[in-house]
Structures are given as structure tokens and as C-alpha cells.
Design a protein around this motif. Structure first.
Motif, PDB file in Angstrom:
ATOM      1  N   ARG A  78     -40.483  41.048  14.729  1.00  0.00           N
ATOM      2  CA  ARG A  78     -41.328  40.808  15.713  1.00  0.00           C
ATOM      3  C   ARG A  78     -42.074  39.435  15.736  1.00  0.00           C
ATOM      4  O   ARG A  78     -43.179  39.437  16.189  1.00  0.00           O
ATOM      5  CB  ARG A  78     -42.635  42.120  15.766  1.00  0.00           C
ATOM      6  N   ALA A  79     -41.582  38.569  14.988  1.00  0.00           N
ATOM      7  CA  ALA A  79     -42.165  37.175  14.994  1.00  0.00           C
ATOM      8  C   ALA A  79     -41.978  36.309  16.188  1.00  0.00           C
ATOM      9  O   ALA A  79     -41.083  36.907  16.928  1.00  0.00           O
ATOM     10  CB  ALA A  79     -41.534  36.452  13.467  1.00  0.00           C
ATOM     11  N   GLU A  80     -42.415  35.196  16.360  1.00  0.00           N
ATOM     12  CA  GLU A  80     -42.318  34.602  17.534  1.00  0.00           C
ATOM     13  C   GLU A  80     -41.120  34.229  18.268  1.00  0.00           C
ATOM     14  O   GLU A  80     -40.831  34.791  19.258  1.00  0.00           O
ATOM     15  CB  GLU A  80     -42.818  33.159  17.238  1.00  0.00           C
ATOM     16  N   ALA A  81     -39.915  33.789  17.566  1.00  0.00           N
ATOM     17  CA  ALA A  81     -38.756  33.606  18.313  1.00  0.00           C
ATOM     18  C   ALA A  81     -38.061  34.959  18.824  1.00  0.00           C
ATOM     19  O   ALA A  81     -37.332  34.903  19.901  1.00  0.00           O
ATOM     20  CB  ALA A  81     -37.671  33.044  17.251  1.00  0.00           C
ATOM     21  N   CYS A  82     -38.332  35.938  18.176  1.00  0.00           N
ATOM     22  CA  CYS A  82     -37.713  37.355  18.692  1.00  0.00           C
ATOM     23  C   CYS A  82     -38.701  37.908  19.582  1.00  0.00           C
ATOM     24  O   CYS A  82     -38.092  38.526  20.523  1.00  0.00           O
ATOM     25  CB  CYS A  82     -37.753  38.355  17.267  1.00  0.00           C
ATOM     26  N   GLY A 108     -35.034  35.879   9.369  1.00  0.00           N
ATOM     27  CA  GLY A 108     -34.007  34.793   9.204  1.00  0.00           C
ATOM     28  C   GLY A 108     -32.848  34.594  10.066  1.00  0.00           C
ATOM     29  O   GLY A 108     -31.584  33.920   9.838  1.00  0.00           O
ATOM     30  N   ASN A 109     -32.971  35.232  11.168  1.00  0.00           N
ATOM     31  CA  ASN A 109     -31.759  35.475  12.102  1.00  0.00           C
ATOM     32  C   ASN A 109     -32.258  35.193  13.447  1.00  0.00           C
ATOM     33  O   ASN A 109     -31.933  35.645  14.594  1.00  0.00           O
ATOM     34  CB  ASN A 109     -31.195  36.921  12.220  1.00  0.00           C
ATOM     35  N   CYS A 110     -33.321  34.169  13.613  1.00  0.00           N
ATOM     36  CA  CYS A 110     -34.027  33.773  14.916  1.00  0.00           C
ATOM     37  C   CYS A 110     -32.994  33.424  15.999  1.00  0.00           C
ATOM     38  O   CYS A 110     -33.260  33.604  17.236  1.00  0.00           O
ATOM     39  CB  CYS A 110     -34.828  32.484  14.635  1.00  0.00           C
ATOM     40  N   ALA A 111     -31.837  32.695  15.802  1.00  0.00           N
ATOM     41  CA  ALA A 111     -31.065  32.447  16.864  1.00  0.00           C
ATOM     42  C   ALA A 111     -30.492  33.524  17.547  1.00  0.00           C
ATOM     43  O   ALA A 111     -29.956  33.355  18.856  1.00  0.00           O
ATOM     44  CB  ALA A 111     -30.086  31.415  16.452  1.00  0.00           C
ATOM     45  N   LEU A 112     -30.485  34.761  16.868  1.00  0.00           N
ATOM     46  CA  LEU A 112     -29.763  35.796  17.495  1.00  0.00           C
ATOM     47  C   LEU A 112     -30.820  36.958  17.828  1.00  0.00           C
ATOM     48  O   LEU A 112     -30.500  38.133  17.471  1.00  0.00           O
ATOM     49  CB  LEU A 112     -28.767  36.299  16.662  1.00  0.00           C
ATOM     50  N   GLY A 113     -32.068  36.558  18.176  1.00  0.00           N
ATOM     51  CA  GLY A 113     -32.910  37.786  18.458  1.00  0.00           C
ATOM     52  C   GLY A 113     -32.772  38.586  19.694  1.00  0.00           C
ATOM     53  O   GLY A 113     -31.704  38.059  20.424  1.00  0.00           O
ATOM     54  N   PRO A 114     -33.264  39.304  19.796  1.00  0.00           N
ATOM     55  CA  PRO A 114     -34.177  40.260  18.782  1.00  0.00           C
ATOM     56  C   PRO A 114     -33.277  40.697  17.521  1.00  0.00           C
ATOM     57  O   PRO A 114     -32.215  41.145  17.708  1.00  0.00           O
ATOM     58  CB  PRO A 114     -34.641  41.269  19.689  1.00  0.00           C
ATOM     59  N   ALA A 115     -33.895  40.392  16.375  1.00  0.00           N
ATOM     60  CA  ALA A 115     -33.162  40.698  15.059  1.00  0.00           C
ATOM     61  C   ALA A 115     -33.749  41.766  14.622  1.00  0.00           C
ATOM     62  O   ALA A 115     -34.831  42.152  14.824  1.00  0.00           O
ATOM     63  CB  ALA A 115     -33.482  39.586  14.180  1.00  0.00           C
ATOM     64  N   ALA A 116     -32.833  42.839  14.126  1.00  0.00           N
ATOM     65  CA  ALA A 116     -33.098  43.772  13.312  1.00  0.00           C
ATOM     66  C   ALA A 116     -32.349  44.095  11.991  1.00  0.00           C
ATOM     67  O   ALA A 116     -31.443  43.287  11.931  1.00  0.00           O
ATOM     68  CB  ALA A 116     -33.041  45.178  14.228  1.00  0.00           C
ATOM     69  N   MET A 117     -32.696  45.096  11.207  1.00  0.00           N
ATOM     70  CA  MET A 117     -31.940  45.317   9.836  1.00  0.00           C
ATOM     71  C   MET A 117     -31.930  46.731   9.693  1.00  0.00           C
ATOM     72  O   MET A 117     -33.053  47.284   9.742  1.00  0.00           O
ATOM     73  CB  MET A 117     -32.620  44.624   8.902  1.00  0.00           C
ATOM     74  N   ILE A 118     -30.867  47.156   9.429  1.00  0.00           N
ATOM     75  CA  ILE A 118     -30.638  48.776   8.954  1.00  0.00           C
ATOM     76  C   ILE A 118     -29.864  48.581   7.698  1.00  0.00           C
ATOM     77  O   ILE A 118     -28.923  48.158   7.644  1.00  0.00           O
ATOM     78  CB  ILE A 118     -29.871  49.375  10.060  1.00  0.00           C
ATOM     79  N   GLY A 119     -30.777  48.986   6.581  1.00  0.00           N
ATOM     80  CA  GLY A 119     -30.385  49.135   5.168  1.00  0.00           C
ATOM     81  C   GLY A 119     -30.277  47.608   5.011  1.00  0.00           C
ATOM     82  O   GLY A 119     -30.863  46.609   5.201  1.00  0.00           O
ATOM     83  N   LYS A 120     -28.956  46.995   4.581  1.00  0.00           N
ATOM     84  CA  LYS A 120     -28.709  45.575   4.287  1.00  0.00           C
ATOM     85  C   LYS A 120     -27.946  44.884   5.553  1.00  0.00           C
ATOM     86  O   LYS A 120     -27.753  43.967   5.484  1.00  0.00           O
ATOM     87  CB  LYS A 120     -28.259  45.372   2.896  1.00  0.00           C
ATOM     88  N   ARG A 121     -27.950  45.597   6.567  1.00  0.00           N
ATOM     89  CA  ARG A 121     -27.108  45.199   7.817  1.00  0.00           C
ATOM     90  C   ARG A 121     -28.007  44.485   8.546  1.00  0.00           C
ATOM     91  O   ARG A 121     -28.847  45.056   9.192  1.00  0.00           O
ATOM     92  CB  ARG A 121     -26.360  46.414   8.363  1.00  0.00           C
ATOM     93  N   LEU A 122     -27.657  43.067   8.688  1.00  0.00           N
ATOM     94  CA  LEU A 122     -28.560  42.414   9.944  1.00  0.00           C
ATOM     95  C   LEU A 122     -27.989  42.675  11.118  1.00  0.00           C
ATOM     96  O   LEU A 122     -26.540  42.388  11.444  1.00  0.00           O
ATOM     97  CB  LEU A 122     -28.424  40.879   9.500  1.00  0.00           C
ATOM     98  N   ILE A 123     -28.540  42.665  12.284  1.00  0.00           N
ATOM     99  CA  ILE A 123     -28.135  42.923  13.530  1.00  0.00           C
ATOM    100  C   ILE A 123     -28.921  41.858  14.329  1.00  0.00           C
ATOM    101  O   ILE A 123     -30.025  41.851  14.439  1.00  0.00           O
ATOM    102  CB  ILE A 123     -28.409  44.324  13.943  1.00  0.00           C
ATOM    103  N   GLY A 124     -28.023  41.387  15.332  1.00  0.00           N
ATOM    104  CA  GLY A 124     -28.562  40.467  16.290  1.00  0.00           C
ATOM    105  C   GLY A 124     -28.298  40.752  17.365  1.00  0.00           C
ATOM    106  O   GLY A 124     -27.596  41.781  17.877  1.00  0.00           O
ATOM    107  N   ARG A 125     -29.255  40.141  18.430  1.00  0.00           N
ATOM    108  CA  ARG A 125     -29.162  40.458  19.949  1.00  0.00           C
ATOM    109  C   ARG A 125     -29.438  41.972  20.146  1.00  0.00           C
ATOM    110  O   ARG A 125     -28.367  42.555  20.527  1.00  0.00           O
ATOM    111  CB  ARG A 125     -28.187  40.037  20.654  1.00  0.00           C
TER     112      ARG A 125
END
Ligand code: FES
Length: 138
Positions: A78-82, A108-125
Motif C-alpha cells: 500500500r505504498a505510493e506507487a501501488c 520492490g515490484n512497483c512497476a507492476l502494481g498493485p503488488a501482492a505477495m503470497i508466501g514467497k510468490r510475488l504477484i503483480g497487477r
């Protein structure tokens, strides 16, 4: 998830019951179960012949370890870019669906926001539908 204590015993055996490998053992346990439960901590203490206080100390010193899986598995940036691409609305939609999330400020996935993470899986858009489906997959 209840811990299969045999798996914990195997993890300890894999590290030759070496107390110096406690951190690796805790990491392996967390990786396997998503947490290090009190039950697992008891077994590790027994197998390594160390006190439960030693384990508790290490477990609480390193923020990586959780005692149970009740904590939301989903982290939502929920940081700025997202925020600029709808993370606040996404948070509202998730909560309306009864999906708990932990707020994180930048994954660290600002270009693909909104970014989320489930476990160690980074999810973009991320969308509420996508995250719901990802959570259902485990
Ligand atoms: S601001 Fe959301 S990942 Fe960086």
C-alpha cells in the motif's frame, strides 16, 4: 496446518541433530509448513537436546518465523506507487470478500502494481479475483 512431527524429525536428522544448525532447521520447518508451531519447536528441542527457550529466542529474534499460520498469508503493498494504481480500492475489495491481508510498504515490484505477495510468490497487477484464485491454489 498441523505439523507432521515425522517431517520435523526428518528435518532434524537431515541436519544431523546439530544444535548449530538450528537456524537452518527452523527455516526448513517454516518452508515446509509455513510456520514453526509450538509442537514443532518442542520436537526440535527434543531432537537437538536444547531447551525450548533457546528455540523461542531464535524464533522470535528473526522476524522470518511465525508460530502459526493464522497470520494472513497475503501481503498487500500500500505504498505510493501501488496506491496510484488502486491498492487502496483493492484492499477494500479484499476485505469485503473476507480476505485478510497484511499491509506492506513496497514489495520492490512497483512497476507492476498493485503488488501482492503470497508466501514467497510475488504477484503483480493484482486484482481481488486474481488474489482469491491464487490463495485458493495455496
Ligand atoms: S510501491 Fe508497491 S511494490 Fe513498490
Amino acid at each position: 496446518m498441523p505439523h507432521d512431527i515425522d517431517v520435523v524429525a526428518k528435518i532434524c536428522a537431515h541436519h544431523n541433530h546439530d544444535p548449530a544448525a538450528l537456524l537452518e532447521i527452523l527455516h526448513d520447518t517454516q518452508e515446509h509448513f509455513g510456520c514453526v508451531s509450538d509442537e514443532a519447536a518442542r520436537r526440535i528441542a527434543q531432537d537437538l537436546n536444547i531447551s525450548r527457550a533457546d528455540i523461542h529466542g531464535v524464533r522470535s529474534f528473526y522476524g522470518d518465523f511465525t508460530r502459526d499460520t493464522d497470520k494472513p498469508k497475503l501481503k498487500l503493498c500500500r505504498a505510493e506507487a501501488c496506491q496510484a494504481v488502486g491498492s487502496e480500492e483493492l484492499a477494500r475489495r479484499l476485505s469485503a470478500r473476507g480476505i485478510a491481508s497484511e499491509t506492506i510498504y513496497c514489495l520492490g515490484n512497483c512497476a507492476l502494481g498493485p503488488a501482492a505477495m503470497i508466501g514467497k510468490r510475488l504477484i503483480g497487477r493484482a486484482s481481488a479475483e486474481l488474489l482469491e484464485a491464487e490463495l485458493a491454489d495455496g
